[in-house]
Enzyme design. Structure first.
Site, PDB file in Angstrom:
ATOM      1  N   ASN A   1       0.813  -0.909   0.093  1.00  0.00           N
ATOM      2  CA  ASN A   1      -0.221   0.005   0.263  1.00  0.00           C
ATOM      3  C   ASN A   1       0.557   1.643   0.206  1.00  0.00           C
ATOM      4  O   ASN A   1       2.282   1.779   1.000  1.00  0.00           O
ATOM      5  CB  ASN A   1      -0.568   0.051   1.376  1.00  0.00           C
TER       6      ASN A   1
ATOM      7  N   ARG B   1       4.657  18.425   0.981  1.00  0.00           N
ATOM      8  CA  ARG B   1       5.982  19.695   0.545  1.00  0.00           C
ATOM      9  C   ARG B   1       4.866  20.006  -0.860  1.00  0.00           C
ATOM     10  O   ARG B   1       5.029  21.136  -1.460  1.00  0.00           O
ATOM     11  CB  ARG B   1       6.969  19.294  -0.386  1.00  0.00           C
TER      12      ARG B   1
ATOM     13  N   HIS C   1      -5.158   3.263  -1.351  1.00  0.00           N
ATOM     14  CA  HIS C   1      -7.022   3.884  -0.882  1.00  0.00           C
ATOM     15  C   HIS C   1      -6.679   5.439  -1.317  1.00  0.00           C
ATOM     16  O   HIS C   1      -6.959   5.886  -0.195  1.00  0.00           O
ATOM     17  CB  HIS C   1      -6.890   3.523   0.731  1.00  0.00           C
TER      18      HIS C   1
ATOM     19  N   GLU D   1      -8.838  -0.065  -2.779  1.00  0.00           N
ATOM     20  CA  GLU D   1      -9.366  -0.140  -2.157  1.00  0.00           C
ATOM     21  C   GLU D   1     -10.508   1.203  -1.924  1.00  0.00           C
ATOM     22  O   GLU D   1      -9.798   3.095  -1.708  1.00  0.00           O
ATOM     23  CB  GLU D   1      -8.846  -0.187  -0.387  1.00  0.00           C
TER      24      GLU D   1
ATOM     25  N   THR E   1      -7.871   6.285   9.165  1.00  0.00           N
ATOM     26  CA  THR E   1      -7.772   4.811   8.268  1.00  0.00           C
ATOM     27  C   THR E   1      -9.281   3.630   8.828  1.00  0.00           C
ATOM     28  O   THR E   1      -9.974   4.627   9.325  1.00  0.00           O
ATOM     29  CB  THR E   1      -6.229   4.201   9.124  1.00  0.00           C
TER      30      THR E   1
ATOM     31  N   HIS F   1      -3.565  -4.780   8.088  1.00  0.00           N
ATOM     32  CA  HIS F   1      -4.436  -3.889   8.859  1.00  0.00           C
ATOM     33  C   HIS F   1      -3.003  -3.907  10.332  1.00  0.00           C
ATOM     34  O   HIS F   1      -4.090  -4.704  10.320  1.00  0.00           O
ATOM     35  CB  HIS F   1      -5.616  -3.526   9.133  1.00  0.00           C
ATOM     36  N   ASP F   2      -2.240  -3.290   9.897  1.00  0.00           N
ATOM     37  CA  ASP F   2      -1.192  -3.110  10.765  1.00  0.00           C
ATOM     38  C   ASP F   2      -0.271  -4.489  11.110  1.00  0.00           C
ATOM     39  O   ASP F   2       0.463  -4.989  11.945  1.00  0.00           O
ATOM     40  CB  ASP F   2      -2.134  -3.308  12.737  1.00  0.00           C
TER      41      ASP F   2
ATOM     42  N   GLY G   1       1.567  -1.480   4.240  1.00  0.00           N
ATOM     43  CA  GLY G   1       1.886  -0.136   4.108  1.00  0.00           C
ATOM     44  C   GLY G   1       2.199  -0.084   5.227  1.00  0.00           C
ATOM     45  O   GLY G   1       3.539   1.104   4.966  1.00  0.00           O
ATOM     46  N   HIS G   2       1.811   0.866   5.942  1.00  0.00           N
ATOM     47  CA  HIS G   2       2.272   2.098   6.961  1.00  0.00           C
ATOM     48  C   HIS G   2       3.228   1.258   7.735  1.00  0.00           C
ATOM     49  O   HIS G   2       4.653   2.027   8.153  1.00  0.00           O
ATOM     50  CB  HIS G   2       0.980   2.284   8.009  1.00  0.00           C
TER      51      HIS G   2
END
Length: 238
Positions: A7, A18, A43, A70, A100, A190-191, A213-214
Site C-alpha cells: 500500500n 511539500r 486507498h 480500496e 484509517t 491492517h497493522d 503499507g504503514h
C-alpha cells in the site's frame, strides 16, 4: 507463497506534504514491483489527502503486477474503479473522515447493497474483495454478496500479538477455515508488520495476499525499502 501487495498511501502523504512530486509516487511503484512485490494497493479517499484520484489513473500504466484499489463504494469511487479497471477492488466501509479503516462490513445488513456493487464490478471483469472482521457469520454473509474474496481486518490480531497474546490469532484461523469451506479467497491487512506477519501467515490456511503499507514504509525508513520487501517475501514463503 502468500502474495505481498504494498500500500503506497504513505508515500503519497509524504509527497503531498511539500506540494511537489518528491517522492515520485509512480517511480516508487515501479521500484517496489522490481524489488519483488506482487502488487500495488492504493486507498483513495474523497478528500484526496494522500492518494489522489489522478494517481489511480496514472498508476494503471505503471502497475504490471496486481493493482488493488480500496475504498468505500460511493459513486465517485465506483466511477474511478470502473474507469481504471484494476485487478481487484477491495470494498471498505470507511466514513469519509476516517483516519484509517477501523471496521469490517456487516455483510448481512448490507448484503443487497454489496451485491449490487459487486455485480457491477464483475460485469467489468474486476475481482472483488470485502473487508471483514474475523466473524464466521460475516464470512457466511459475504458469500451471498457474490464477492470473490474477503480481506480479514487484522488490527485486533496485531494488537494482541504485540502484547504477547498469540491466542488473538484463533478467530482469524476459524474465519479462514470458514472462508475456505465456502469457496472464498482470503486476503488480509491492517497493522501487519515484520514482527507479526509470519505467525499470521502460518496460522491462516489459504492466505492468498496481504496488503501492507504503514508498517512497511515505517520499517523502510530504518532498513531500506528494497531490503524490507525482501524480508517480507522471506517470511511469506512456503
Amino acid at each position: 507463497m502468500t502474495k505481498l501487495s504494498v500500500n503506497i498511501n504513505k508515500i503519497a502523504t509524504l509527497r503531498n506534504s511539500r506540494g511537489g512530486n518528491v517522492p515520485d509516487l509512480l517511480e516508487m511503484a515501479r521500484d517496489i514491483q522490481d524489488y519483488g512485490a506482487a502488487g500495488i494497493t492504493i486507498h483513495p479517499r474523497p478528500d484526496e489527502r494522500h492518494i489522489r484520484y489522478q494517481d489511480a489513473r496514472d498508476l494503471k500504466a505503471i502497475v504490471h503486477t496486481e493493482f488493488n484499489i480500496e475504498g468505500n463504494p460511493i459513486k465517485k469511487f465506483m466511477a474511478l474503479v470502473l474507469e481504471v479497471k484494476p485487478t481487484q477492488v477491495t470494498l471498505v466501509p470507511d466514513a469519509e473522515d476516517a483516519i484509517t479503516s477501523n471496521a469490517g462490513w456487516d455483510t448481512i445488513k448490507h448484503r443487497d447493497f454489496l451485491r449490487e456493487v459487486i455485480d457491477e464490478f464483475r460485469r467489468n471483469g474486476i475481482r472483488t474483495s470485502i473487508f471483514t472482521d474475523p466473524d464466521v457469520k460475516m464470512i457466511e454473509g459475504a458469500v451471498a454478496t457474490g464477492t470473490d474474496r474477503i480481506e480479514l481486518y487484522t488490527e485486533a490480531y496485531a494488537s494482541a500479538y504485540e502484547k504477547g497474546d498469540k491466542k488473538g490469532i484463533l478467530p482469524y484461523t476459524e474465519a479462514a477455515k470458514a472462508a475456505n469451506s465456502l469457496g472464498l479467497g482470503i486476503n488480509a491487512g491492517h497493522d501487519l508488520n515484520l514482527e507479526n506477519v509470519q505467525f499470521f501467515k502460518e496460522n491462516i490456511p489459504g492466505l492468498l495476499e496481504v496488503s501492507i503499507g504503514h508498517a512497511l514504509i515505517a520499517e523502510s525508513l530504518y532498513l531500506g525499502i528494497e531490503n524490507v520487501i525482501n524480508m517480507y517475501l522471506n517470511k511469506l514463503k512456503g
